[in-house]
Design an enzyme around this catalytic site. Structure first.
Site, PDB file in Angstrom:
ATOM      1  N   LYS A 137       6.903 -17.823 -11.709  1.00 14.92           N
ATOM      2  CA  LYS A 137       7.318 -19.206 -11.098  1.00 14.92           C
ATOM      3  C   LYS A 137       8.136 -19.009 -10.055  1.00 14.92           C
ATOM      4  O   LYS A 137       9.104 -18.191 -10.134  1.00 14.92           O
ATOM      5  CB  LYS A 137       8.015 -20.118 -12.239  1.00 14.92           C
ATOM      6  CG  LYS A 137       7.053 -20.436 -13.483  1.00 14.92           C
ATOM      7  CD  LYS A 137       7.604 -21.543 -14.248  1.00 14.92           C
ATOM      8  CE  LYS A 137       7.025 -21.787 -15.489  1.00 14.92           C
ATOM      9  NZ  LYS A 137       7.568 -22.838 -16.596  1.00 14.92           N
ATOM     10  N   GLY A 188      19.161  -9.123 -15.734  1.00  9.58           N
ATOM     11  CA  GLY A 188      20.106 -10.040 -14.974  1.00  9.58           C
ATOM     12  C   GLY A 188      20.536  -9.517 -13.763  1.00  9.58           C
ATOM     13  O   GLY A 188      20.926 -10.352 -12.971  1.00  9.58           O
ATOM     14  N   ARG A 213      18.644   3.511 -23.498  1.00  9.41           N
ATOM     15  CA  ARG A 213      20.001   3.012 -22.985  1.00  9.41           C
ATOM     16  C   ARG A 213      21.256   3.817 -23.737  1.00  9.41           C
ATOM     17  O   ARG A 213      22.098   4.258 -22.939  1.00  9.41           O
ATOM     18  CB  ARG A 213      20.288   1.473 -23.481  1.00  9.41           C
ATOM     19  CG  ARG A 213      19.664   0.481 -22.626  1.00  9.41           C
ATOM     20  CD  ARG A 213      20.188  -0.833 -22.883  1.00  9.41           C
ATOM     21  NE  ARG A 213      19.436  -1.666 -21.977  1.00  9.41           N
ATOM     22  CZ  ARG A 213      19.451  -3.388 -21.882  1.00  9.41           C
ATOM     23  NH1 ARG A 213      20.237  -3.645 -23.124  1.00  9.41           N
ATOM     24  NH2 ARG A 213      18.999  -4.085 -21.136  1.00  9.41           N
ATOM     25  N   GLY A 268      12.829  -6.762 -16.260  1.00  5.54           N
ATOM     26  CA  GLY A 268      12.251  -6.434 -17.457  1.00  5.54           C
ATOM     27  C   GLY A 268      10.682  -6.325 -17.327  1.00  5.54           C
ATOM     28  O   GLY A 268       9.990  -5.117 -17.653  1.00  5.54           O
TER      29      GLY A 268
END
Length: 396
Positions: free
Chosen positions: A197, A377, A36, A354
């Site tokens: 999920k 996110g 990063r 991720g």
């Protein structure tokens, strides 16, 4: 593309506040992965080349609005200096005396790193007073932290409304890649959505079926869709209570003209462990005492055909239990196919999240994709069709 870039700003002689994401892993006081940090170098170098004085704003960890020594950005300083190839001045706060002193002492060519913005409770609350105190330090604002763009914080959204604002090089690349994948893509478009999920990706699936031509569903999520269609999946991970929702998504896709692709054959095992005894069976023949851990070769071949027929691919989530061999085979093979089509110039491939980044790196295919987003996110919320406050503020 209504947002400005560094090319649109006058930077010479100006103090440039740059919101970056250098929230990197640290062990025993040392940065263990500087990826990063390395990604912000082009933006900082560009500002310096145009005579600007870069002052870096960033968060680190979750200190909950108060100083925490082990979450000080000072820990990143050696890695930041190594990446930039020069000394960096560190200020013990992101506002007030320490910050003002560090900024006022800057000469041409200097770089300043301010302390963790989240040491102030007003950061996550997007407090106007904190935003104003940070904005008072500079003359231009550059947001280069797409990974934090889904948060309306003082350093991502508040400041952007107080100073001339633009996207940094990393943010610019991310936004261009996302625009090419979903905003104004070359069709047909295929999306791959995997993971455990359905319940965690309802907004994502609901948005995608109205935006893409093909939707490949893999991982534990696929089992829930299979159960909804009356297919028995043995001891596999499946959210049986989500079956009605899965049927609603299938119907929404049908109405929108989106073809959903589910496994036609599966790799099953009795144990969830590396190299467990396994067999490949038609999807309707999962033994009652076994669990589905990967998609089978026929499914992979069908996915490869879809990829070959499409011009744009967006990928989030693995097709199986990619962490353990041999249940990484479907993800690896599909990723290799996508990378090959990208190399041939017939496919624009964008991936993020991720597990996705980890899976594509493990498959050795990440470098073959057009763009890999490390913004978990923010990437997901963008795929869900949500407005990202940090990006929206650059457009106003």
């Amino acid at each position: 593309m209504a947002w400005k870039t560094l090319d649109d700003m006058e930077l010479n002689g100006k103090v440039v506040l740059v919101r970056v994401d250098i929230n990197v892993p640290v062990e025993n006081g040392l940065v263990t992965d500087a990826t990063r940090i390395e990604k912000i170098v082009p933006t900082v170098k560009d500002i310096l080349a145009h005579g600007g004085k870069p002052v870096l704003l960033a968060h680190y960890g979750r200190p909950k609005g108060k100083p925490v020594a082990e979450m000080s950005l000072k820990l990143t300083l050696p890695a930041l200096e190594a990446a930039l190839g020069q000394a960096v001045t560190f200020a013990e706060d992101c506002i007030g005396g320490p910050a003002k002193a560090a900024v006022s002492a800057m000469a041409a060519g200097d770089v300043v790193l301010l302390e963790n913005t989240r040491f102030h409770a007003g950061e996550e609350a997007n407090d106007p007073a904190l935003a104003a105190a940070m904005a008072a330090l500079g003359e231009v604002y550059v947001n280069d932290a797409f990974s934090a763009a889904h948060r309306a914080h003082a350093s991502t959204e508040g400041i952007a409304r107080l100073l001339p604002a633009c996207a940094g090089r990393l943010m610019e690349a991310e936004l261009k890649a996302l625009e090419a994948a979903l905003g104004n893509p070359v069709r047909p478009v295929v999306a791959v959505v995997g993971g455990a999920k359905v319940s965690t990706k309802l907004d994502l699936l609901g948005n995608l079926v109205t935006r893409v031509d093909h939707l490949v569903i893999g991982g534990g999520m696929a089992n829930t869709f299979l159960v909804a269609q009356g297919v028995e999946v043995g001891k596999s991970l499946a959210e049986r209570d989500m079956a009605p929702t899965a049927l609603e998504i299938l119907e929404k896709a049908r109405e929108a003209g989106c073809t959903i692709h589910l496994p036609v054959d599966v790799v099953v095992a009795r144990e969830f462990k590396a190299h467990a005894a396994n067999e490949t069976v038609p999807v309707a023949d999962c033994p009652a005492d076994a669990m589905i851990l990967d998609a089978g070769p026929q499914t992979v071949a069908a996915i490869a055909e879809v990829f070959a027929a499409c011009r744009t691919l967006i990928w989030n989530g693995p097709l199986g239990a990619f962490e353990i061999a041999p249940f990484d085979a479907a993800t690896n093979a599909a990723a290799a196919k996508a990378a090959a089509l990208t190399a041939a110039g017939t496919l624009v491939s964008v991936a993020g999240g991720g597990d996705t980044v980890a899976a594509l790196n493990k498959a050795g295919a990440a470098e073959g994709f057009t763009y890999i987003s490390t913004a978990g996110g923010a990437f997901l919320e963008w795929m869900e069709g949500k407005d990202l406050p940090g990006v929206a503020a650059l457009m106003d």
